[in-house]
Design a protein around this motif. Sequence first.
Motif, short mmCIF file in Angstrom:
data_model
loop_
_atom_site.label_atom_id
_atom_site.label_comp_id
_atom_site.label_asym_id
_atom_site.label_seq_id
_atom_site.Cartn_x
_atom_site.Cartn_y
_atom_site.Cartn_z
N ALA A 273 17.59 -72.69 38.73
CA ALA A 273 18.42 -72.86 39.52
C ALA A 273 18.40 -74.13 40.49
CB ALA A 273 19.66 -72.11 40.15
N GLU A 274 17.33 -73.28 42.11
CA GLU A 274 17.79 -74.38 43.71
C GLU A 274 16.73 -75.75 42.53
OE1 GLU A 274 16.53 -70.38 44.85
OE2 GLU A 274 15.92 -71.24 42.34
N GLY A 275 15.77 -75.83 41.53
CA GLY A 275 15.27 -77.20 41.07
C GLY A 275 15.96 -77.96 40.18
N THR A 276 16.99 -76.89 39.57
CA THR A 276 18.10 -78.55 39.37
C THR A 276 18.80 -79.14 39.91
OG1 THR A 276 17.43 -76.70 36.86
CG2 THR A 276 19.24 -78.03 36.80
N PHE A 277 19.23 -77.79 41.00
CA PHE A 277 20.31 -78.57 42.10
C PHE A 277 20.28 -79.56 42.83
CE2 PHE A 277 22.59 -78.24 45.92
CZ PHE A 277 23.61 -77.92 46.27
N VAL A 278 18.73 -79.52 43.28
CA VAL A 278 17.91 -80.76 43.64
C VAL A 278 18.28 -81.98 43.05
CG1 VAL A 278 15.45 -81.45 44.76
CG2 VAL A 278 16.50 -79.33 45.10
N LEU A 279 17.13 -82.15 41.53
CA LEU A 279 17.85 -82.98 40.68
C LEU A 279 18.82 -83.52 40.77
CD1 LEU A 279 15.31 -82.55 38.31
CD2 LEU A 279 14.86 -83.33 39.66
N LEU A 280 19.85 -82.73 40.45
CA LEU A 280 21.63 -83.77 40.25
C LEU A 280 22.34 -83.77 41.41
CD1 LEU A 280 23.04 -79.98 38.43
CD2 LEU A 280 22.40 -82.15 37.43
N PHE A 281 22.26 -83.31 43.13
CA PHE A 281 22.57 -83.35 43.99
C PHE A 281 21.49 -84.20 45.14
CE2 PHE A 281 25.08 -79.62 42.19
CZ PHE A 281 26.12 -80.52 41.79
N ALA A 282 20.36 -84.81 44.66
CA ALA A 282 20.08 -84.89 45.69
C ALA A 282 20.47 -86.03 46.50
CB ALA A 282 18.54 -85.39 45.14
N SER A 283 21.12 -87.26 45.41
CA SER A 283 22.15 -88.49 45.64
C SER A 283 22.89 -88.38 46.71
CB SER A 283 21.76 -89.28 44.41
OG SER A 283 22.98 -88.76 43.38
N ASP A 284 24.11 -87.18 46.45
CA ASP A 284 25.36 -87.78 46.80
C ASP A 284 24.98 -86.71 48.64
OD1 ASP A 284 26.34 -88.06 44.54
OD2 ASP A 284 26.06 -85.63 44.25
N LEU A 285 23.96 -85.56 49.30
CA LEU A 285 23.39 -85.83 50.50
C LEU A 285 22.69 -86.35 50.65
CD1 LEU A 285 22.92 -82.40 48.90
CD2 LEU A 285 24.88 -82.83 50.56
N PRO A 286 23.28 -86.45 52.61
CA PRO A 286 22.27 -86.54 53.56
C PRO A 286 20.87 -86.14 53.62
CG PRO A 286 24.35 -85.97 54.71
CD PRO A 286 23.99 -84.77 53.19
N SER A 287 19.88 -87.24 53.39
CA SER A 287 18.74 -87.10 54.13
C SER A 287 18.16 -86.09 53.99
CB SER A 287 17.47 -88.61 54.44
OG SER A 287 16.77 -88.43 54.14
#
Length: 327
Positions: A273-287
């Motif tokens: 869950a955590e890994g997929t969340f990071v992959l899906l939303f990394a580009s949408d959130l502040p660094s």
Amino acid sequence: MSKLYQRLAFLILLVAIISGTVIYFTVDIHTLSSLNFFKPWALLLVLICLAVGMFFDGSRLMHLVRISGESINFMQAVQVVFGNYFLALLTPGAAGGAFAQVMFLRHAGVPIGKATVLVIVRTLLSIFFLVLCMPVVFMAESDHLPWVSPEMLLSISAGMFILAGVTLWLIRTNLLIVFLRPLLKNASHSIRRKVFALYKDVRGGVILLSSAPLSMIRVFGESALSLLALYSMVPVLFLGLGVPVDLGHVMGRMIFLNFLLYFAPTPGGSGIAEGTFVLLFASDLPSGTVGILAVAWRAFAEYLPFIVGMYFTIRTFGQDFLAHHIK
């Protein structure tokens, strides 16, 4: 140490390792400055989303039980819902969640046969809602899937619906048993017994689904509202960081993520869950914030209900009962 405490200790260690790892590999020099903009009101709104999701989850279970000819009150339904979170996180593939639901329904006076069918129907409704949403999600994400044409996506979606419809018809008419018997001809007796027992329960669930169409439409609507409320915690966390939210984009990816988690082999989908969340939303959130939001989402969506479910389960059945039944 009993099996219960071993499982609890393992889960706590697993969650700590996964959460720490996700945060460690995603934070950077900008993390603290980005988090300074977080609005505390978002946490209250996240809790409201959780409460709304649990309310509709309990409500749909009450109405499902009523369709089966039995009756439970709202508090008993809520205990079933939270008990599911507790044992699902303690067991690989969330297998214990079904056992917890049956236990609580039996304790509420629902015969064990009906309780088993109700648990299957509850799961089928959630999966069916996600399956209905998947074509829309794929079409909305077509720009991110350049190797798949819109026509192919429509064909895949149509195939999913046709396959689902044919499978349900085969189960309801009991024709699927004709295909199962030769497939299991060389399997061991225990495997055949388990498969046919599962088939019997699923068929009972399908028959229940079709026994009261109008009431089932209401239950399906409550299933949709429950899941959408729970998934809404993520865009609320985005808003808390001051990130502009494309609601369709975020909710679509949450639907896709939660569909995957139904097939995750780890307890409660931990890590996946955590890994997929990071992959899906990394580009949408502040660094430097995606890992922290992934952990925060899991804390509200899984670990808080887990704690409440542990309280209800131990208070209702006692530690000795759980220690005996958790293998």
